[in-house]
Design a protein around this motif. Structure first.
Motif, PDB file in Angstrom:
ATOM      1  N   PHE A 132       0.876  -1.172   0.000  1.00 30.64           N
ATOM      2  CA  PHE A 132       0.000   0.000   0.000  1.00 30.64           C
ATOM      3  C   PHE A 132       0.915   1.226   0.000  1.00 30.64           C
ATOM      4  O   PHE A 132       1.817   1.324   0.829  1.00 30.64           O
ATOM      5  N   LYS A 192      -0.726   6.536   3.340  1.00 30.00           N
ATOM      6  CA  LYS A 192      -0.951   6.071   4.716  1.00 30.00           C
ATOM      7  C   LYS A 192      -0.743   7.180   5.744  1.00 30.00           C
ATOM      8  O   LYS A 192      -0.807   6.929   6.937  1.00 30.00           O
ATOM      9  N   SER A 243      -6.059   7.311  -1.521  1.00 28.29           N
ATOM     10  CA  SER A 243      -6.187   6.216  -0.565  1.00 28.29           C
ATOM     11  C   SER A 243      -7.635   5.738  -0.509  1.00 28.29           C
ATOM     12  O   SER A 243      -7.903   4.535  -0.489  1.00 28.29           O
ATOM     13  N   LYS A 244      -8.575   6.681  -0.537  1.00 29.24           N
ATOM     14  CA  LYS A 244      -9.987   6.321  -0.473  1.00 29.24           C
ATOM     15  C   LYS A 244     -10.426   5.550  -1.709  1.00 29.24           C
ATOM     16  O   LYS A 244     -11.232   4.616  -1.628  1.00 29.24           O
ATOM     17  N   GLU A 295      -8.900   1.984  -1.367  1.00 31.02           N
ATOM     18  CA  GLU A 295      -9.589   1.232  -0.313  1.00 31.02           C
ATOM     19  C   GLU A 295     -11.000   0.845  -0.729  1.00 31.02           C
ATOM     20  O   GLU A 295     -11.471  -0.259  -0.416  1.00 31.02           O
ATOM     21  N   ARG A 296     -11.700   1.736  -1.406  1.00 32.43           N
ATOM     22  CA  ARG A 296     -13.060   1.429  -1.848  1.00 32.43           C
ATOM     23  C   ARG A 296     -13.056   0.288  -2.858  1.00 32.43           C
ATOM     24  O   ARG A 296     -13.942  -0.574  -2.835  1.00 32.43           O
ATOM     25  N   TYR A 315      -0.608  -2.369   4.722  1.00 32.15           N
ATOM     26  CA  TYR A 315      -1.564  -1.275   4.893  1.00 32.15           C
ATOM     27  C   TYR A 315      -1.545  -0.764   6.339  1.00 32.15           C
ATOM     28  O   TYR A 315      -1.625   0.448   6.588  1.00 32.15           O
ATOM     29  N   SER A 343     -10.743   6.037   7.490  1.00 31.01           N
ATOM     30  CA  SER A 343     -10.464   5.256   6.285  1.00 31.01           C
ATOM     31  C   SER A 343     -11.700   4.472   5.863  1.00 31.01           C
ATOM     32  O   SER A 343     -12.694   4.417   6.576  1.00 31.01           O
ATOM     33  N   LEU A 385     -11.389   1.057   4.828  1.00 28.89           N
ATOM     34  CA  LEU A 385     -11.185  -0.322   5.270  1.00 28.89           C
ATOM     35  C   LEU A 385     -11.149  -0.464   6.788  1.00 28.89           C
ATOM     36  O   LEU A 385     -11.451  -1.536   7.317  1.00 28.89           O
TER      37      LEU A 385
END
Length: 541
Positions: free
Chosen positions: A81, A86, A115-116, A119-120, A209, A237, A239
């Protein structure tokens, strides 16, 4: 602990069995999937560490999608990741009017927009595996499609009401975990993922991650130094909440009571006859002790001061058996008795020991008038549409939250009190004195019809939504009045008064046939609102 524990090194992962068809593994992301996620991003999202606004990402999305797809697929391939994604920017928001110390602020973590997106995309694949393997408990809610705080509270209220119908009482413990998201142990989480058949490659990615995450605090233009996060799933976040759900998915297995969970909010309860209250209290003491042991093993901390107990009973039973006596039972944790309370706010709704809802209605009325007083100060500078939006978002939404819980069970005078609040709100929007019939001009349902409309919508979802929780499912009964006409779908009559199924059968079955047979929830909501709007107009004319 610093990052991933030593036992979870590359050598550890090499010893894990090779991937097989039963393990969860991420598949490559497509250009269209990335493009879709960019379009779904909210424009009002705050900027993260990289200070890149969502609006700019959307403007250049056609040029950005291809390289971003390549980056994400490369990360999936290498089980990593990106480090810059992060880093969290912490924005402290005051909890009270005049904060004086750090505990008076709520830290809001803000991550990069990229990042979003990543993660989505992971979550979309992860949810399918979680649902197919039934990893969550049936009564575990939060971040699950079809499940919500209200469905959980509806179950709790129904179970308590059913116990009333059988002349029983309900003993409950409302457990509070201190900073639950921040105390999650990385090693324990990874161990649980392994036991649940998440694949080696996916666990490597999650380990990366979680590892080497940093955060800094920003107040205006002042920023602190970067600080390494050693525990916990990342808040703010996509996740993080899902990983926490997985982390506590086995909590209910450590109690013999009924248990409902919404993220870190956990309530467990038992029903009993009054003459067996001491035995029930002993069993509940054993349960909370078992949860305490589980918490220690999972690096979670039970807050003894905030963990409360309640005894639900009817007013008549309470009076006859003197159930208000604080000495009638004790639930112990570590040789200390848990505090018993007469009312408690659960997931935003105040429950009292007799399920009469007067306290919650009073809270709604008080907060609504307070909010109305505040927004009236700027009414001169607020156009009509903005005033209407403020009223709907800040006040009517407050009335609507939990209306299926308290609405059918409160007396007429409480409905009238809520109606006065809605009239006052409408008066603010229209700039004049209004009566109940004027509410309809704003396309708002009056309180009485608002209750019926909300129950009907829940009933429709319970009948047609595949993701609807099984503990609130309703059953069809089919009527064929004429051989030339299609069957009429109705809800079976409930044998439990004052429960969700009882009110759903009443409200849903009175709707026109074409509405009851409509499987599309959006169309149903639109058409049923018209039905109740016409009903309100007829009642008030």
């Amino acid at each position: 602990m610093t990052g991933i524990p030593p036992q979870f090194t590359a050598k550890f992962f090499e010893n894990i069995d090779a991937e097989n068809g039963n393990n969860f593994a991420l598949h490559p992301i497509t250009f269209n999937e990335v493009e879709k996620q960019i379009k779904l991003l909210r424009n009002d999202c705050s900027t993260g560490f990289d200070t890149i606004p969502v609006q700019y990402v959307k403007i250049v999305s056609e040029f950005l999608c291809s390289p971003l797809t390549s980056i994400i697929n490369n990360c999936i391939n290498k089980n990593v990741f990106p480090k810059l994604w992060k880093i969290a920017r912490i924005s402290p928001i005051p909890k009270i009017a005049t904060p004086t110390c750090s505990s008076d602020y709520r830290p809001i973590p803000i991550l990069s927009v990229f990042s979003k997106i990543f993660e989505r995309l992971i979550l979309n694949q992860l949810k399918v595996f979680i649902d197919s393997r039934l990893i969550y408990q049936i009564t575990q809610s939060g971040y699950r499609k079809g499940h919500s705080a209200i469905t959980l509270l509806q179950k709790l209220r129904d179970d308590i009401q059913k116990s009333f119908n059988k002349s029983e009482i309900t003993m409950a413990i409302i457990a509070d975990f201190s900073k639950a998201f921040d105390t999650v142990d990385f090693g324990t989480l990874i161990d649980k993922l392994l036991k649940l058949n998440f694949g080696n490659r996916f666990i490597r990615l999650i380990a990366d991650y979680l590892n080497e995450r940093y955060q800094f605090v920003q107040i205006d233009d002042q920023m602190s130094d970067l600080t390494k996060i050693q525990y916990g799933v990342p808040q703010g976040s996509i996740l993080g909440p899902i990983l926490f759900n997985i982390y506590v998915s086995d909590l209910a297995n450590h109690t013999n009571s009924s248990c409902i969970q919404f993220a870190d909010d956990t309530t467990f309860y038992k029903h009993t006859k009054v003459n067996e209250i001491s035995t029930c209290a002993k069993l509940m003491s054993d349960d909370i002790s078992s949860i305490k042991r589980y918490s220690v093993e999972s690096n979670l901390i039970i807050n003894k001061k905030k963990t409360k107990t309640m005894l639900f009973s009817t007013g008549r039973m309470s009076k006859i058996h003197n159930l208000d006596d604080p000495e009638i039972y004790k639930i112990n944790l570590d040789d200390n008795s848990l505090e018993r309370v007469n009312e408690m706010k659960l997931l935003g709704v105040k429950f009292d020991e007799n399920l009469c809802w007067n306290g919650y209605v009073q809270d709604i009325i008080k907060s609504s008038y307070h909010t109305l007083k505040v927004i009236k100060k700027i009414k001169r500078y607020t156009p009509f549409l903005l005033k209407k939006q403020l009223a709907e978002m800040l006040i009517l939404s407050r009335i609507d939250y939990g209306i299926t819980l308290y609405g059918p069970n409160i007396p007429v005078y409480q409905i009238k009190r809520l109606q006065k609040v809605q009239n006052a709100v409408a008066g603010y929007v229209l700039g004049r004195y209004v009566k109940e019939k004027d509410i309809i001009k704003l396309n708002w349902l009056p309180i009485r019809e608002r209750v019926s409309f909300s129950i009907s919508k829940l009933a429709q979802k319970a009948l047609y939504c595949n993701n609807w929780p099984s503990y609130l499912k309703l059953n069809f009964r089919t009527i064929n009045r004429n051989l030339r006409s299609t069957d009429e779908l109705m809800i079976e009559r409930s044998t439990n008064p004052k429960t969700f199924s009882y009110y759903a059968e009443q409200k849903f079955n009175e709707l026109p046939k074409e509405l009851r047979n409509d499987m599309d929830s959006k169309i149903f909501a639109k058409e049923s609102k018209k039905y109740y709007m016409n009903k309100a107009t007829s009642r008030l004319s």
